[in-house]
Each structure stands twice: as C-alpha cells, then as structure tokens.
Write an enzyme that holds these catalytic residues in place. Structure first.
Site, PDB file in Angstrom:
ATOM      1  N   SER A  21      -6.939  -2.586  -2.019  1.00  0.00           N
ATOM      2  CA  SER A  21      -5.883  -1.708  -2.519  1.00  0.00           C
ATOM      3  C   SER A  21      -5.633  -2.019  -3.983  1.00  0.00           C
ATOM      4  O   SER A  21      -5.435  -3.176  -4.349  1.00  0.00           O
ATOM      5  CB  SER A  21      -4.602  -1.926  -1.696  1.00  0.00           C
ATOM      6  OG  SER A  21      -3.550  -1.116  -2.141  1.00  0.00           O
ATOM      7  N   GLY A  58     -15.772   6.712   6.517  1.00  0.00           N
ATOM      8  CA  GLY A  58     -15.155   5.958   7.596  1.00  0.00           C
ATOM      9  C   GLY A  58     -14.400   4.758   7.051  1.00  0.00           C
ATOM     10  O   GLY A  58     -13.920   4.770   5.929  1.00  0.00           O
ATOM     11  N   SER A  61       0.854  -1.184   0.000  1.00  0.00           N
ATOM     12  CA  SER A  61       0.000   0.000   0.000  1.00  0.00           C
ATOM     13  C   SER A  61       0.888   1.232   0.000  1.00  0.00           C
ATOM     14  O   SER A  61       1.664   1.456   0.934  1.00  0.00           O
ATOM     15  CB  SER A  61      -0.913  -0.006   1.229  1.00  0.00           C
ATOM     16  OG  SER A  61      -1.615   1.207   1.357  1.00  0.00           O
ATOM     17  N   GLY A  62       0.790   2.025  -1.063  1.00  0.00           N
ATOM     18  CA  GLY A  62       1.618   3.215  -1.152  1.00  0.00           C
ATOM     19  C   GLY A  62       1.058   4.376  -0.351  1.00  0.00           C
ATOM     20  O   GLY A  62      -0.155   4.510  -0.206  1.00  0.00           O
ATOM     21  N   LYS A  93      -5.763  -7.232  -2.813  1.00  0.00           N
ATOM     22  CA  LYS A  93      -5.044  -6.476  -3.827  1.00  0.00           C
ATOM     23  C   LYS A  93      -5.791  -6.667  -5.130  1.00  0.00           C
ATOM     24  O   LYS A  93      -6.060  -7.801  -5.539  1.00  0.00           O
ATOM     25  CB  LYS A  93      -3.611  -6.995  -3.974  1.00  0.00           C
ATOM     26  CG  LYS A  93      -2.749  -6.134  -4.891  1.00  0.00           C
ATOM     27  CD  LYS A  93      -2.461  -4.785  -4.257  1.00  0.00           C
ATOM     28  CE  LYS A  93      -1.509  -3.957  -5.116  1.00  0.00           C
ATOM     29  NZ  LYS A  93      -1.169  -2.678  -4.487  1.00  0.00           N
ATOM     30  N   GLU A 148     -10.616   7.452   4.062  1.00  0.00           N
ATOM     31  CA  GLU A 148     -11.031   8.170   2.862  1.00  0.00           C
ATOM     32  C   GLU A 148     -11.644   9.515   3.240  1.00  0.00           C
ATOM     33  O   GLU A 148     -12.138   9.701   4.349  1.00  0.00           O
ATOM     34  CB  GLU A 148     -12.035   7.366   2.045  1.00  0.00           C
ATOM     35  CG  GLU A 148     -13.426   7.302   2.625  1.00  0.00           C
ATOM     36  CD  GLU A 148     -14.450   6.815   1.603  1.00  0.00           C
ATOM     37  OE1 GLU A 148     -14.109   6.642   0.434  1.00  0.00           O
ATOM     38  OE2 GLU A 148     -15.614   6.630   2.008  1.00  0.00           O
ATOM     39  N   ARG A 168     -11.532  -1.046  -6.214  1.00  0.00           N
ATOM     40  CA  ARG A 168     -11.566  -1.200  -4.754  1.00  0.00           C
ATOM     41  C   ARG A 168     -12.997  -1.405  -4.272  1.00  0.00           C
ATOM     42  O   ARG A 168     -13.277  -2.267  -3.427  1.00  0.00           O
ATOM     43  CB  ARG A 168     -10.962   0.038  -4.074  1.00  0.00           C
ATOM     44  CG  ARG A 168      -9.469   0.178  -4.183  1.00  0.00           C
ATOM     45  CD  ARG A 168      -8.945   1.266  -3.252  1.00  0.00           C
ATOM     46  NE  ARG A 168      -9.523   2.575  -3.515  1.00  0.00           N
ATOM     47  CZ  ARG A 168      -8.889   3.568  -4.142  1.00  0.00           C
ATOM     48  NH1 ARG A 168      -7.660   3.393  -4.590  1.00  0.00           N
ATOM     49  NH2 ARG A 168      -9.472   4.743  -4.317  1.00  0.00           N
ATOM     50  N   GLY A 182     -16.601   0.008   5.035  1.00  0.00           N
ATOM     51  CA  GLY A 182     -17.131   0.796   6.120  1.00  0.00           C
ATOM     52  C   GLY A 182     -18.062   1.861   5.575  1.00  0.00           C
ATOM     53  O   GLY A 182     -18.192   2.050   4.365  1.00  0.00           O
ATOM     54  N   ALA A 191     -11.480   4.133   0.715  1.00  0.00           N
ATOM     55  CA  ALA A 191     -12.316   3.186   1.469  1.00  0.00           C
ATOM     56  C   ALA A 191     -13.707   3.036   0.870  1.00  0.00           C
ATOM     57  O   ALA A 191     -14.690   2.880   1.590  1.00  0.00           O
ATOM     58  CB  ALA A 191     -12.424   3.634   2.928  1.00  0.00           C
ATOM     59  N   SER A 231      -4.452   2.480   4.870  1.00  0.00           N
ATOM     60  CA  SER A 231      -4.589   2.471   3.421  1.00  0.00           C
ATOM     61  C   SER A 231      -5.688   3.437   2.995  1.00  0.00           C
ATOM     62  O   SER A 231      -6.755   3.486   3.607  1.00  0.00           O
ATOM     63  CB  SER A 231      -4.914   1.048   2.945  1.00  0.00           C
ATOM     64  OG  SER A 231      -5.206   1.013   1.572  1.00  0.00           O
TER      65      SER A 231
END
Length: 373
Positions: free
Chosen positions: A234, A363, A85-86, A165, A306, A197, A359, A355, A352
């Site tokens: 990710s 969140g 994860s960058g 991933k 996020e 994602r 969630g 999102a 990461s």
C-alpha cells in the site's frame, strides 16, 4: 527463539480519527498498549495520492497512544507499524486490526502446532529515483527476511501474508531527482503508487523464492507473470521507506490464532476465498458468518484487489480502467469487498486496492486469521 504470544483485535471505527474503541480495550485491560506491534486499518478516503484520512488516522492513534507509552506522538510511529489503507467502497466498513506481541515463559497447555507469529522490519529511506526500481526490490527483500527472523519463521511456506507500506512520488520529489540529473520511474504521483507497490511486491517474491532475483527495472508493471502469492502493498505520501510486516505461523508462537491464505485468480474468484477460510479450519456459507470447526472463529480477512490490466474478466470486457469519474482501484475494492463480505457474512474486512505483482494479474492474495478456543 523466545516464545511469543501474538494477539489480534479487530475494532470498528466511526471515522478516521476515532480511537474510542481502542482506548476502551486498553482501559478494560484487554489490550496492553506496550505490546502493540502493528495496526492495520481501513479508512473511508479515496485511497489516492490526496487521501488524507490515512495520515489523519495515524496522527489520531499516535496522539492517543503517546501517554500510554510515555512517548511523544511522533515517537509512537517509530515504535508501532501503522498501515492505513484508504477506500471503503461498497459494503466495506472502516476498522482497525491491532496486532500485539509479548514474550511468555512457555506455551500454555493445550496450544500445539504452529501458531500466528508476526515480525516487523524497515528498509532504509529511498531516493525518489529508486522507487519502482531494482533498488526498492532488493532492499525490500532484505527487510522481508529480517521481518521473518523477527517473527521466528524460517520456512517461506509458513509465511501467509506480507503487508508493506511504501512511498510514492510527489512533484517535489520528482524535481529533487531531476536536480541531481536523475529521472524517476514516472512523473505522475498516481502512477508512482503502482510502481512502488509493484516493486515492493517483487521484493517479497524475491525474499521468499517465488521469483529469481535477476529482475530488471523494466520488468516492473510489465512482467505480470512475476508476482508474490502473499504480498500486500500500500502506497502513502507520509514516508520514504518501506515498512514490512510479516504474518505467518511459527512453532515459537503461543498465540491463540492461526493464519492461512489462498490466491484469487481474478476479482470474482469465490473458491479462493473459501479456500483461505478452510485453511484456518472454517467453512463458508453464502451470506453467513463462517462456521467454526473444532472451536475456531474468524477474526479478519485480508485481500488485494485490482482491475484486470487486460480489460477483461473471464473473457468478458470490464470498464473499470475506462471510467474517468472513479478510479479503477475503487471499483476493484468494491467488487472484491462485496464478494468477500458475502462469503464472510461481514463487511468489516481488509481489502486493499492496487495488486500489481501481488498475485496473478487481475487477482491477488487473500489471507484469513482465525482464533482457536
């Protein structure tokens, strides 16, 4: 189900190509390279489409582990799941978390109850036009169930974190779909990361019964009331399939570790982080490493972050989505990373960005792993 011993090792890195810490633990005998099942890492890239630190880190790890495993470097990636994860904005610190698994004859004395278990599976390769759509959701759901079986977990309630991933679109991939007369979910490489994602997270939600299976293509990135409480996804340019890692607790595990989770309702939800720590028997105090209770210590925290898509946090406007200089995912990682670091007493945590459907909107899930001794 055979009894498995699962190990977790958090190792700081000096750069995306630094494997010295891992190799030192292998040389010392602390880690048996043949038992490594997955490596999750945080690298100091930008976390975007052109974040080459992810691929660099994986290449360095594969090259270092190849002679240890008697494999060619390209074969290592077929054996071990790598999720890089960058983005280590703010106080986040680059590191890797190594998960090992080996079979044991029986549970050692003193180990009881459900303990940390890990399972892995992969989807088939996707066509570019399938990313962010129902095909990716359905195939991911199948892979999650397969990974649960691999982990010896039968009850979805025992699943506390699902790391995936997933692919993204490039201009070449978009053109390939168009040449076949098909349209992709988006023609933007950056936007495709969110679609991939989101669809992957919804696949987790379907597999665990968090949502129904009748999700439509148009629900992705629109129906934010549909989400998983344990998914962490990710996107990367280096693959065209999903790699699924399920982390949970199982009676078939003889691990020294346990995992628990909570769900952050927004980027400043400190009580959720505290709840995740408490779920593995730890008490959190501001700025101090969580205190062990009954012989437990924190190993790592894994979280998603996020920028709230409605442009506000608890009724007040944020500007993360309007900043044309810095990506909103970088703002969110820095904000959530700082919050968690303040509660954990360390910036060496896995946060990461992005999102979508992980969630509630704005969140994300937060999981904690603790060692029992």
């Amino acid at each position: 189900m055979p009894t498995a011993s699962v190990g977790v090792f958090k190792i700081a890195t000096k750069g995306p190509g630094d494997v010295s810490g891992l190799m030192a633990m292998i040389v010392s005998g602390a880690i048996d390279p043949t038992s490594i099942l997955a490596i999750l890492g945080k690298t100091e890239g930008n976390g975007g489409v052109n974040d080459f630190t992810r691929e660099y880190a994986v290449a360095a790890l594969c090259t270092a582990l190849a002679p240890q495993l008697g494999l060619a470097p390209q074969e290592v990636e077929q054996r071990i799941a790598f999720v890089m994860s960058g983005g280590t904005e703010g106080v986040l610190s680059p590191h890797i978390t190594v998960f090992t698994r080996s079979e044991v004859a029986q549970r050692p004395a003193g180990i009881s109850g459900k303990r940390l278990s890990i399972g892995m599976a992969q989807t088939r390769d996707f066509l570019p036009e399938e990313l962010g759509r129902s095909a990716q959701i359905a195939e991911t759901a199948k892979a999650v169930k397969a990974a649960m079986a691999d982990a010896g977990i039968t009850d979805p309630a025992d699943v506390h974190f699902v790391q995936i991933k997933c692919p993204l679109l490039t201009s070449e991939r978009v053109e390939a779909a168009a040449a076949r007369g098909n349209k992709t979910a988006t023609i933007s490489s950056y936007s495709s990361m969110a679609y991939s994602r989101g669809a992957s997270a919804l696949g987790v939600a379907v597999a665990l019964g968090e949502v129904t299976s009748d999700i439509r293509d148009e629900d992705v990135l629109r129906r934010y009331d549909l989400f998983s409480k344990v998914a962490s996804t990710s996107s990367g340019i280096e693959l065209m399939h999903n790699v699924v890692i399920v982390l949970g607790n199982s009676d078939s595990s003889a691990s020294e570790f346990v995992i628990g989770h909570a769900v952050m309702n927004d980027a400043i939800d400190a009580p959720a982080v505290v709840s995740a720590l408490q779920s593995v028997g730890l008490e959190a105090f501001l700025g101090v490493a969580p205190q062990a209770k009954a012989g437990r210590e924190l190993v790592n925290i894994f979280a998603k972050a996020e920028a709230s898509p409605d442009g506000s946090v608890r009724g007040f406007r944020h500007t993360m989505l309007e900043d044309t200089d810095i990506s909103s995912t970088r703002h969110a990682r820095a904000a959530v990373g700082g919050l968690i670091a303040g509660l954990a007493g360390t910036g060496v945590v896995y946060v990461s960005g992005g999102a979508e459907h992980q969630g509630p909107a704005g969140g994300g899930p937060v999981a904690a792993i603790a060692r029992m001794f």
